[in-house]
Design a protein around this motif. Structure first.
Motif, mmCIF file in Angstrom:
data_model
loop_
_atom_site.group_PDB
_atom_site.id
_atom_site.type_symbol
_atom_site.label_atom_id
_atom_site.label_comp_id
_atom_site.label_asym_id
_atom_site.label_seq_id
_atom_site.Cartn_x
_atom_site.Cartn_y
_atom_site.Cartn_z
ATOM 1 N N VAL A 130 35.252 19.136 31.057
ATOM 2 C CA VAL A 130 34.901 20.343 30.488
ATOM 3 C C VAL A 130 33.863 20.801 30.083
ATOM 4 O O VAL A 130 33.773 21.865 30.248
ATOM 5 N N ALA A 133 32.582 21.779 33.563
ATOM 6 C CA ALA A 133 33.477 23.322 33.869
ATOM 7 C C ALA A 133 32.591 24.667 33.124
ATOM 8 O O ALA A 133 32.365 25.736 33.752
ATOM 9 N N LEU A 134 32.432 24.515 31.541
ATOM 10 C CA LEU A 134 32.084 25.396 30.780
ATOM 11 C C LEU A 134 30.917 26.501 31.397
ATOM 12 O O LEU A 134 30.168 27.101 31.097
ATOM 13 N N TRP A 140 36.947 33.077 35.125
ATOM 14 C CA TRP A 140 38.054 31.948 34.694
ATOM 15 C C TRP A 140 39.157 32.879 35.283
ATOM 16 O O TRP A 140 40.776 31.990 35.092
ATOM 17 N N GLN A 145 40.641 28.297 39.606
ATOM 18 C CA GLN A 145 40.501 27.659 38.368
ATOM 19 C C GLN A 145 41.940 27.698 37.756
ATOM 20 O O GLN A 145 41.729 26.330 37.707
ATOM 21 N N VAL A 149 42.781 25.392 34.627
ATOM 22 C CA VAL A 149 42.817 25.086 33.898
ATOM 23 C C VAL A 149 44.039 24.227 33.307
ATOM 24 O O VAL A 149 44.426 24.065 32.031
ATOM 25 N N VAL A 152 43.535 20.956 32.166
ATOM 26 C CA VAL A 152 43.027 20.578 30.477
ATOM 27 C C VAL A 152 43.918 21.030 29.887
ATOM 28 O O VAL A 152 44.235 20.067 28.336
ATOM 29 N N TYR A 153 44.800 21.679 29.922
ATOM 30 C CA TYR A 153 45.884 22.613 29.136
ATOM 31 C C TYR A 153 46.920 21.746 28.686
ATOM 32 O O TYR A 153 47.373 21.430 27.369
ATOM 33 N N THR A 160 38.867 20.231 23.359
ATOM 34 C CA THR A 160 37.627 20.884 23.925
ATOM 35 C C THR A 160 38.916 22.148 25.076
ATOM 36 O O THR A 160 39.240 21.317 26.089
ATOM 37 N N LYS A 161 39.539 23.558 24.821
ATOM 38 C CA LYS A 161 40.071 24.064 25.394
ATOM 39 C C LYS A 161 39.307 24.817 27.099
ATOM 40 O O LYS A 161 38.375 25.093 26.431
ATOM 41 N N VAL A 162 39.575 25.514 27.877
ATOM 42 C CA VAL A 162 38.752 26.246 28.632
ATOM 43 C C VAL A 162 39.410 27.174 28.304
ATOM 44 O O VAL A 162 40.486 27.438 28.001
ATOM 45 N N ALA A 292 38.954 35.959 29.206
ATOM 46 C CA ALA A 292 38.781 35.665 30.647
ATOM 47 C C ALA A 292 39.462 36.433 31.996
ATOM 48 O O ALA A 292 39.473 36.243 32.689
#
Length: 568
Positions: A130, A133-134, A140, A145, A149, A152-153, A160-162, A292
């Motif tokens: 993450v 990627a950030l 986003w 992507q 996403v 991670v979700y 930490t989420k994107v 986003a």
């Protein structure tokens, strides 16, 4: 646990962790290849794993060590739980499937408590993904992507989420529920296919959630009337201005903007074909939107970014070539003839014995110092002794031999093709034996690694000298010259020893990977290992900064070993 590790310590720790994890899973040990060309960890259905190489002398943090252990655990979960035949019809579905599969195998490992700290390892791994990627991704809302996403979700252990584009949340929430019902890779593939179908529809039906004041964006065509300008929840398209309790009209265009300076009033009513997506712009994060933007539809031609965690060595700390012990090490019998071909014994000149022995003299260490304010003391003897400067003392002496040596012997094809009499290899094995005899009589611990295309430990540390004499006479030609692996493996053997002084001799014609060998010699020197190239019939100075040349074994007495400077 240490806070920093040398590169060779990291590799040893990771390999040990991998073997223990395989045992816990009831699986065969995996084969780890440390390579300098990969950007992601990987494992085959046969258990061959690749990881990004770390230089022996690199200094890395505990976090990097934990990330590597996380890579190993992740790939072993694939090996244990993933069916590699379950594949999507297009690349985008494959990446969605990777996202779902990764979350599924990690959740399963955590649920089964594969290791005591497995959740921490996976959390460390995803946090690294993450963070990168950030720092790198600027848009986003781009469809490429979405699989990342999703990866991670779906992970419950991701702290930490994107950013989540508007319209994705209801799709991903449903996918998370479906994930809980999966039992195998074909189930996770069905989830991926369902997500893909929803993403294809995205933007063609009702829009996502966008709340707030300011400008609204919409897609589609149509007309609508409403109070307060853009319709609430992003269901109004096009442009329109209005004030509280007043009506406004606007025409929808493929992309439109509208002002909604006030909040409240009645919902917009009107007709649009089709309705698009709205977004409040003044701090309108939407549902987890974080600015986003609106989700966009995908199709079979959309290319997705890689969702697997990136495995690369920290900048400036990478290795210098491929290093895989499982495929490069063989049993010594593989490199030996059934009968002896060479007489390896040689009359070792007295000068050679003297100069080589001098290399190892005074490597034993003791301390002896008087007039110290601290040290060891016999409290029971205090009443019987005077309080003089001899009460506290420390011994310091430099004497004796405390050294370990690995000799790398080149048995590649080029060592056998110079003359009909095999003069080059004959000189090489005689030189090897002469050095072994000299060092053994000096009390030095020795081992021999023979190398061609593959390497083998021809003489383990505890093998007596008479036995190695017979084996040296049986060596046979063995392909190309993988001198880099042999020297690096010799360094690994020496780093595992407790002796104060560590030396690697490489007896070779120098026809190998010159640049990599030279860098490995420099890396070894920074770790306290002296590497000496012994050129047979030619100079090997291009590969070995410290080197000597032997043209005939009979001339060993004139070889300039006294010029060698050992690492302190």
């Amino acid at each position: 646990m240490k806070n920093t590790y040398k590169g060779f310590e990291l590799r040893q720790g990771v390999e040990t962790f991998a073997h223990k994890l395989c045992k816990a899973l009831g699986r065969r040990p995996v084969h780890i290849a440390w390579v300098d060309w990969t950007t992601s960890a990987g494992i085959s259905k046969h258990g061959d794993m690749i990881l990004s190489d770390i230089a022996d002398d690199a200094v890395v943090s505990r976090q990097v060590f934990e990330q590597y252990c996380g890579f190993v655990a992740h790939e072993l979960c694939h090996h244990a739980y993933t069916d590699f035949d379950a594949r999507g019809s297009v690349q985008y579905i494959d990446q969605l499937h990777n996202a779902v599969e990764d979350a599924w195998i990690e959740h399963k490992a955590i649920r089964l408590n594969m290791t005591g700290n497995i959740e921490h390892l996976f959390s460390t791994l995803v946090e690294m993904m993450v963070a990168k990627a950030l720092a790198d991704v600027t848009d986003w809302s781009a469809p490429e992507q979405y699989p990342f996403v999703l990866a991670v979700y779906l992970r419950n252990h991701a702290k930490t989420k994107v950013p989540l584009a508007f319209g994705l949340e209801p799709i991903f929430d449903t996918a998370k529920v479906m994930l809980g019902t999966c039992n195998n890779s074909y189930d996770t593939l069905k989830v991926a296919q369902w997500v893909f179908d929803q993403l294809k529809k995205n933007g063609k039906g009702k829009g996502g959630q966008g709340k707030g004041q300011g400008q609204g964006q919409g897609q589609g065509q149509g007309q609508g009337q409403g109070q307060d300008g853009t319709g609430k929840e992003g269901t109004q398209e096009g442009q329109g201005k209005g004030k509280k309790a007043d009506k406004g009209q606007g025409q929808g265009q493929p992309t439109g903007e509208g002002d909604s300076p006030s909040e409240g009033g009645s919902k917009a009513d009107g007709e649009g074909q089709p309705k698009g997506e709205g977004q409040g712009a003044d701090g309108a994060d939407g549902a987890d939107g974080k600015g986003a933007g609106n989700a966009k539809p995908v199709d079979e031609f959309t290319e997705a970014v890689e969702v697997e965690p990136t495995n690369s060595a920290p900048e400036g700390k990478g290795g210098i070539g491929s290093y895989q012990k499982d495929s490069s090490l063989v049993d010594s019998d593989y490199q030996l003839r059934s009968t002896s071909r060479f007489d390896v014994k040689v009359n070792v000149p007295a000068k050679l014995r003297y100069t080589v022995k001098r290399l190892f003299d005074n490597s034993g260490l003791e301390e002896f110092q008087r007039n110290r304010k601290s040290g060891s003391i016999n409290v029971h003897a205090l009443p019987k002794m005077g309080f003089t400067d001899r009460l506290f003392k420390r011994r310091l002496e430099t004497d004796g031999i405390d050294s370990a040596v690995v000799i790398c012997l080149d048995i590649s094809d080029s060592m056998f093709t110079d003359e009909a009499d095999y003069a080059r290899i004959r000189n090489a094995v005689k030189t090897c034996y002469a050095l072994l005899e000299t060092m053994t009589k000096a009390g030095v611990s020795t081992s021999v690694v023979s190398f061609g295309r593959y390497s083998s430990v021809l003489k383990p540390w505890n093998m007596p000298l008479p036995k190695i004499s017979d084996l040296l006479g049986k060596v046979k030609s063995e392909g190309s010259t993988n001198d880099y692996f042999a020297v690096r493996y010799a360094h690994e053997m020496l780093l595992a020893r407790s002796e104060a002084r560590k030396i690697c001799f490489s007896i070779t014609d120098g026809i190998g990977n010159t640049s990599r060998v030279r860098k490995q010699c420099e890396s070894g020197e920074r770790l306290g290992i002296t590497t000496i190239g012994v050129g047979i019939g030619m100079s090997v100075h291009n590969a070995y900064p410290q080197n000597v040349t032997v043209f005939k074994s009979e001339d060993l007495g004139t070889t300039s070993f006294e010029k060698i400077k050992l690492v302190a």
